[in-house]
Design an enzyme around this catalytic site. Structure first.
Site, PDB file in Angstrom:
ATOM      1  N   ASP A 254      49.853  21.842 -53.145  1.00  0.00           N
ATOM      2  CA  ASP A 254      50.831  21.415 -52.153  1.00  0.00           C
ATOM      3  C   ASP A 254      52.225  21.559 -52.764  1.00  0.00           C
ATOM      4  O   ASP A 254      52.460  21.163 -53.913  1.00  0.00           O
ATOM      5  CB  ASP A 254      50.564  19.972 -51.749  1.00  0.00           C
ATOM      6  CG  ASP A 254      51.505  19.493 -50.652  1.00  0.00           C
ATOM      7  OD1 ASP A 254      51.112  19.569 -49.480  1.00  0.00           O
ATOM      8  OD2 ASP A 254      52.620  19.066 -50.989  1.00  0.00           O
ATOM      9  N   ASN A 262      63.214  22.067 -45.781  1.00  0.00           N
ATOM     10  CA  ASN A 262      63.451  22.239 -44.342  1.00  0.00           C
ATOM     11  C   ASN A 262      64.708  21.494 -43.899  1.00  0.00           C
ATOM     12  O   ASN A 262      65.511  22.019 -43.104  1.00  0.00           O
ATOM     13  CB  ASN A 262      62.243  21.738 -43.549  1.00  0.00           C
ATOM     14  CG  ASN A 262      61.089  22.726 -43.546  1.00  0.00           C
ATOM     15  OD1 ASN A 262      61.296  23.930 -43.643  1.00  0.00           O
ATOM     16  ND2 ASN A 262      59.873  22.212 -43.437  1.00  0.00           N
ATOM     17  N   HIS A 267      64.242  25.501 -41.141  1.00  0.00           N
ATOM     18  CA  HIS A 267      62.824  25.859 -41.104  1.00  0.00           C
ATOM     19  C   HIS A 267      62.585  27.326 -41.455  1.00  0.00           C
ATOM     20  O   HIS A 267      61.503  27.664 -41.971  1.00  0.00           O
ATOM     21  CB  HIS A 267      62.242  25.540 -39.720  1.00  0.00           C
ATOM     22  CG  HIS A 267      62.109  24.071 -39.474  1.00  0.00           C
ATOM     23  ND1 HIS A 267      61.073  23.317 -39.981  1.00  0.00           N
ATOM     24  CD2 HIS A 267      62.895  23.192 -38.788  1.00  0.00           C
ATOM     25  CE1 HIS A 267      61.207  22.057 -39.622  1.00  0.00           C
ATOM     26  NE2 HIS A 267      62.311  21.949 -38.882  1.00  0.00           N
ATOM     27  N   ASP A 271      59.871  28.542 -44.088  1.00  0.00           N
ATOM     28  CA  ASP A 271      58.864  29.586 -43.854  1.00  0.00           C
ATOM     29  C   ASP A 271      58.898  30.634 -44.968  1.00  0.00           C
ATOM     30  O   ASP A 271      57.854  31.110 -45.416  1.00  0.00           O
ATOM     31  CB  ASP A 271      59.102  30.262 -42.509  1.00  0.00           C
ATOM     32  CG  ASP A 271      58.756  29.358 -41.333  1.00  0.00           C
ATOM     33  OD1 ASP A 271      58.098  28.313 -41.570  1.00  0.00           O
ATOM     34  OD2 ASP A 271      59.127  29.685 -40.191  1.00  0.00           O
ATOM     35  N   GLU A 298      52.359  22.763 -45.750  1.00  0.00           N
ATOM     36  CA  GLU A 298      52.655  23.405 -47.033  1.00  0.00           C
ATOM     37  C   GLU A 298      51.489  23.283 -48.011  1.00  0.00           C
ATOM     38  O   GLU A 298      51.644  23.497 -49.214  1.00  0.00           O
ATOM     39  CB  GLU A 298      53.917  22.788 -47.644  1.00  0.00           C
ATOM     40  CG  GLU A 298      53.792  21.338 -48.073  1.00  0.00           C
ATOM     41  CD  GLU A 298      54.068  20.340 -46.965  1.00  0.00           C
ATOM     42  OE1 GLU A 298      54.370  19.177 -47.283  1.00  0.00           O
ATOM     43  OE2 GLU A 298      53.996  20.723 -45.764  1.00  0.00           O
TER      44      GLU A 298
END
Length: 400
Positions: A254, A262, A267, A271, A298
């Protein structure tokens, strides 16, 4: 099934009516193998039965004697070849090439025997011309084979037949030209129909592969999705490891403080970081052996067949270190670096015999990941799995 669908890999050669990529063509042929085996058995047995049954016409035309016996032996050789070709589909159930070989050999023997019939029964040339037209269509359409093999068999057999007819000289010039034109028409129609059928089957396979990948892949990262993991992948790998008494490892990782990325950069930047992370994970795993799954947000999960706990921990540490040394350009000139936490577990089926739910293995790795997060992030927590829930976690090379 090929791992990823892209337009370039699924290009079809319009001349050969096959995928240009040999790996994709191999996947297609193996996907079609059960259907091909069934079709080739039915086709060869049906054709062989009628081929032998037509021995009755040899006796009626030639009378009982050596000539009819020679033709009968030829017809029986076709039936034996067909039976052996059918048997090969059972002896070598995973071989596509042997199916093609069996079909081609049977077709060649059948055509050769037919040329004997033409020589021994020369007064029936018009009937023979109709028969060779039907046989050519059978070669192109009815007996499963590659067009690259069926086409020369059909053309050579038709050419030899025309040569025999000219040699026997039983037709007028007008009849001969008409017969040749009809044979060309039959071969042309058969070849075009086989070509169209081959293209249609490959287009269907391409669409099926595309839809299957849509259902199994995360559209952002290209990794497998959680649905594929739970419904197919993990159970399949657990069954294989249990059958061969091999180890199987699961790694859950993670990205640390991903929400801050973010919130700070947007965002789109998040990404981009996810894509970089997914690419790094895939680049460090074994192609067509290990599987990388986007487990959620994530969080990524990696399934490592034939890997014990020590090997999985080493891989997780290398991934963690590689991520520290990498970065993602989220805006021109602005590179964002991230770290990740890892939970690792492995089960060795040489030691564990009892069955357990796949969720228990993943849950253990997930709790190890939570422990890694709670103890400062950017570290690896690992624990051997023995088919039951465990409470204590072992820390491996915790990084600062």
């Amino acid at each position: 099934m090929p791992p990823l669908v892209n337009d370039a890999a699924f290009n079809i050669s319009r001349l050969r009516a096959e995928f240009r990529d040999r790996t994709i063509e191999s996947h297609f042929n193996r996907h079609q193998l059960p259907r091909t085996q069934s079709q080739v058995r039915l086709a060869l047995l049906f054709c062989a039965t009628f081929y032998v049954a037509f021995a009755l016409t040899d006796v009626l035309a030639l009378g009982p004697g050596n000539d009819a016996l020679i033709l009968l032996l030829g017809r029986i050789s076709v039936a034996v070849s067909a039976l052996l070709s059918c048997a090969m589909t059972y002896w070598y159930p995973h071989s596509v090439r042997r199916i093609w070989l069996g079909a081609s050999v049977t077709e060649i023997i059948g055509m050769s025997t037919f040329m004997l019939v033409v020589l021994y029964r020369p007064d029936e040339t018009p009937w023979h011309a109709m028969a060779i037209s039907i046989m050519a269509l059978v070669v192109y359409l009815y007996i499963p084979n590659r067009i690259a093999y069926a086409l020369p068999i059909g053309i050579v057999a038709t050419t030899v037949f025309v040569g025999l007819v000219i040699y026997l000289d039983r037709l007028t010039d007008t009849e001969l030209v008409t017969m040749i034109m009809l044979l060309v028409l039959a071969n042309g129609f058969g070849c075009m129909a086989a070509h169209r059928y081959a293209l249609i089957r490959r287009e269907e396979f391409r669409v099926q592969s595309f839809l299957k990948n849509l259902s199994e892949r995360d559209p952002l990262t290209g990794c497998h999705n959680r649905r594929y993991l739970q419904q197919e992948l993990l159970n399949m790998e657990l069954s294989r490891a249990r059958r061969f008494r091999q180890p199987l490892a699961v790694v859950i990782c993670d990205i640390d403080h991903f929400k801050a990325i973010n919130d700070t950069y947007g965002h789109a930047a998040g990404d981009a970081v996810l894509i970089t992370f997914a690419n790094l994970l895939r680049s460090m795993t074994r192609e067509n052996i290990d599987s990388v799954i986007r487990y959620g947000g994530e969080e990524f999960l990696i399934v490592l067949p034939e890997t014990d706990l020590g090997g999985a921990v080493q891989l997780a540490e290398r991934m963690r270190g590689a991520l520290i040394g990498s970065g993602t350009e989220v805006t021109p000139g602005r590179v964002v670096g991230v770290t990740a936490s890892f939970g690792v577990t492995a089960v060795n089926f040489a030691l564990v015999e009892q069955r357990f739910a796949q969720e228990l293995l993943v849950d253990t790795a997930d709790r190890l990941l939570y422990s890694a997060k709670s103890s400062g992030r950017n570290n690896v927590k690992a624990l051997e799995f023995f088919g039951r829930e465990s409470g204590a976690f072992e820390t491996h090379k915790v990084a600062a």
